[in-house]
Design an enzyme around this catalytic site. Structure first.
Site, PDB file in Angstrom:
ATOM      1  N   LYS A 115       3.364  15.535  -9.641  1.00 13.50           N
ATOM      2  CA  LYS A 115       3.917  15.601 -10.827  1.00 13.50           C
ATOM      3  C   LYS A 115       4.211  14.210 -11.371  1.00 13.50           C
ATOM      4  O   LYS A 115       3.994  14.019 -12.746  1.00 13.50           O
ATOM      5  CB  LYS A 115       5.090  16.267 -11.068  1.00 13.50           C
ATOM      6  CG  LYS A 115       4.873  17.816 -10.703  1.00 13.50           C
ATOM      7  CD  LYS A 115       6.350  18.783 -10.930  1.00 13.50           C
ATOM      8  CE  LYS A 115       5.980  19.970 -10.382  1.00 13.50           C
ATOM      9  NZ  LYS A 115       4.775  20.911 -10.689  1.00 13.50           N
ATOM     10  N   GLY A 116       4.575  13.073 -10.523  1.00 16.78           N
ATOM     11  CA  GLY A 116       4.459  11.847 -10.965  1.00 16.78           C
ATOM     12  C   GLY A 116       3.018  11.122 -11.609  1.00 16.78           C
ATOM     13  O   GLY A 116       3.200  10.255 -12.479  1.00 16.78           O
ATOM     14  N   ASP A 140      -8.243   8.828  -6.335  1.00 15.11           N
ATOM     15  CA  ASP A 140      -7.798   8.402  -5.065  1.00 15.11           C
ATOM     16  C   ASP A 140      -7.312   6.929  -5.227  1.00 15.11           C
ATOM     17  O   ASP A 140      -7.956   6.179  -5.670  1.00 15.11           O
ATOM     18  CB  ASP A 140      -8.859   8.713  -4.170  1.00 15.11           C
ATOM     19  CG  ASP A 140      -7.823   8.828  -2.529  1.00 15.11           C
ATOM     20  OD1 ASP A 140      -6.645   9.163  -2.377  1.00 15.11           O
ATOM     21  OD2 ASP A 140      -8.328   8.422  -1.611  1.00 15.11           O
ATOM     22  N   GLY A 142       6.186   6.586  -5.125  1.00 13.85           N
ATOM     23  CA  GLY A 142       5.579   6.004  -4.098  1.00 13.85           C
ATOM     24  C   GLY A 142       5.894   4.528  -3.398  1.00 13.85           C
ATOM     25  O   GLY A 142       7.220   4.600  -3.336  1.00 13.85           O
ATOM     26  N   TYR A 143       5.036   3.663  -3.546  1.00 13.09           N
ATOM     27  CA  TYR A 143       5.304   2.322  -2.821  1.00 13.09           C
ATOM     28  C   TYR A 143       5.926   1.499  -3.752  1.00 13.09           C
ATOM     29  O   TYR A 143       6.147   0.170  -3.681  1.00 13.09           O
ATOM     30  CB  TYR A 143       4.175   1.776  -2.063  1.00 13.09           C
ATOM     31  CG  TYR A 143       3.882   2.431  -0.878  1.00 13.09           C
ATOM     32  CD1 TYR A 143       4.269   2.287   0.153  1.00 13.09           C
ATOM     33  CD2 TYR A 143       2.621   3.380  -1.164  1.00 13.09           C
ATOM     34  CE1 TYR A 143       3.794   2.975   1.378  1.00 13.09           C
ATOM     35  CE2 TYR A 143       2.101   3.859   0.158  1.00 13.09           C
ATOM     36  CZ  TYR A 143       2.950   3.832   1.269  1.00 13.09           C
ATOM     37  OH  TYR A 143       2.430   4.613   2.287  1.00 13.09           O
ATOM     38  N   LYS A 179       4.397  -1.290 -16.750  1.00 10.72           N
ATOM     39  CA  LYS A 179       3.631  -0.645 -15.528  1.00 10.72           C
ATOM     40  C   LYS A 179       2.344  -0.037 -16.040  1.00 10.72           C
ATOM     41  O   LYS A 179       1.415  -0.202 -15.172  1.00 10.72           O
ATOM     42  CB  LYS A 179       4.650   0.129 -14.864  1.00 10.72           C
ATOM     43  CG  LYS A 179       3.857   0.809 -13.796  1.00 10.72           C
ATOM     44  CD  LYS A 179       4.728   2.102 -13.123  1.00 10.72           C
ATOM     45  CE  LYS A 179       3.858   2.561 -11.822  1.00 10.72           C
ATOM     46  NZ  LYS A 179       4.585   3.652 -11.289  1.00 10.72           N
TER      47      LYS A 179
END
EC number: 3.6.1.66
Length: 196
Positions: free
Chosen positions: A10-11, A69, A153-154, A175
């Site tokens: 979803k992000g 990916d 995530g990171y 971003k």
């Protein structure tokens, strides 16, 4: 134009929707298509995994499909976590687990040697099997602890030196403009809107 985004993340779907907000492209995620099988990401590269996901879902749904990916490559770790970024700490790992493992693996890496890059390859495939690839990269530095509440995530560990902030601290519009996924998606949109 309607396009399937081959993800259940979803992000990631929200990020792509925001990046395409000023276009005529309407996106749907896999959840809109019911019970589709998961595609095993067994390729050796980001490109192979993206192409496999997009081609498979385009064929199964009959829709123009984009899949990406992406992942983090840390120089001091020989490019890890790389294609295993989402499951770095294990198959069922949460973002917090992956971040913890990354920090553990980098515990002895000195400050001046923590360079990293986010990579993204997007594949755009038709139901007939025609595919195009688009890539993006964002260079940065891995911090010793997370900062910021945004992103996923990171992002809290990834410092963008030009801004002096992590991706989790940056306003979303910045971003999206500079991110690896944003760069790849801009190339994809330009391709879709190019003549011929």
């Amino acid at each position: 134009m309607e396009m399937l985004v081959a993800t259940r993340n979803k992000g990631k779907l929200r990020e792509i929707e925001r990046l395409l907000a000023d276009t005529d492209i309407v996106v749907k995620g896999l959840d809109a298509y019911g019970d589709l099988p998961d595609v095993v990401e067994d390729g050796a590269t980001f490109a192979a995994n993206a192409r496999k996901k997009a081609a498979t879902m385009a064929r199964l749904t009959g829709c123009l499909t984009v899949a990406d990916d992406s992942g983090l490559a840390v120089e001091a770790l020989g490019g890890k976590p790389g294609i295993y970024s989402a499951r770095y700490a294990g198959e069922e790992a949460l973002d917090s687990d992956n971040n913890r493992k990354l920090l553990e693996d980098m515990a002895s890496v000195p400050e001046g040697q923590r360079q990293a890059a986010f990579h993204c390859v997007m594949a755009l495939c038709t139901p007939e099997g025609d595919c195009q690839l688009f890539d993006g990269r964002l260079d940065g530095v891995i911090l010793t602890r997370g900062r910021g509440e945004g992103g996923f995530g990171y992002d809290p560990l990834f410092l963008v030196p030009e801004y002096g902030r992590t991706l989790a601290e940056l306003p979303l519009d910045i971003k999206n403009r500079i991110s690896h996924r944003g760069q790849a998606l801009k190339r994809l949109v330009a391709y879709l809107h190019s003549p011929g």
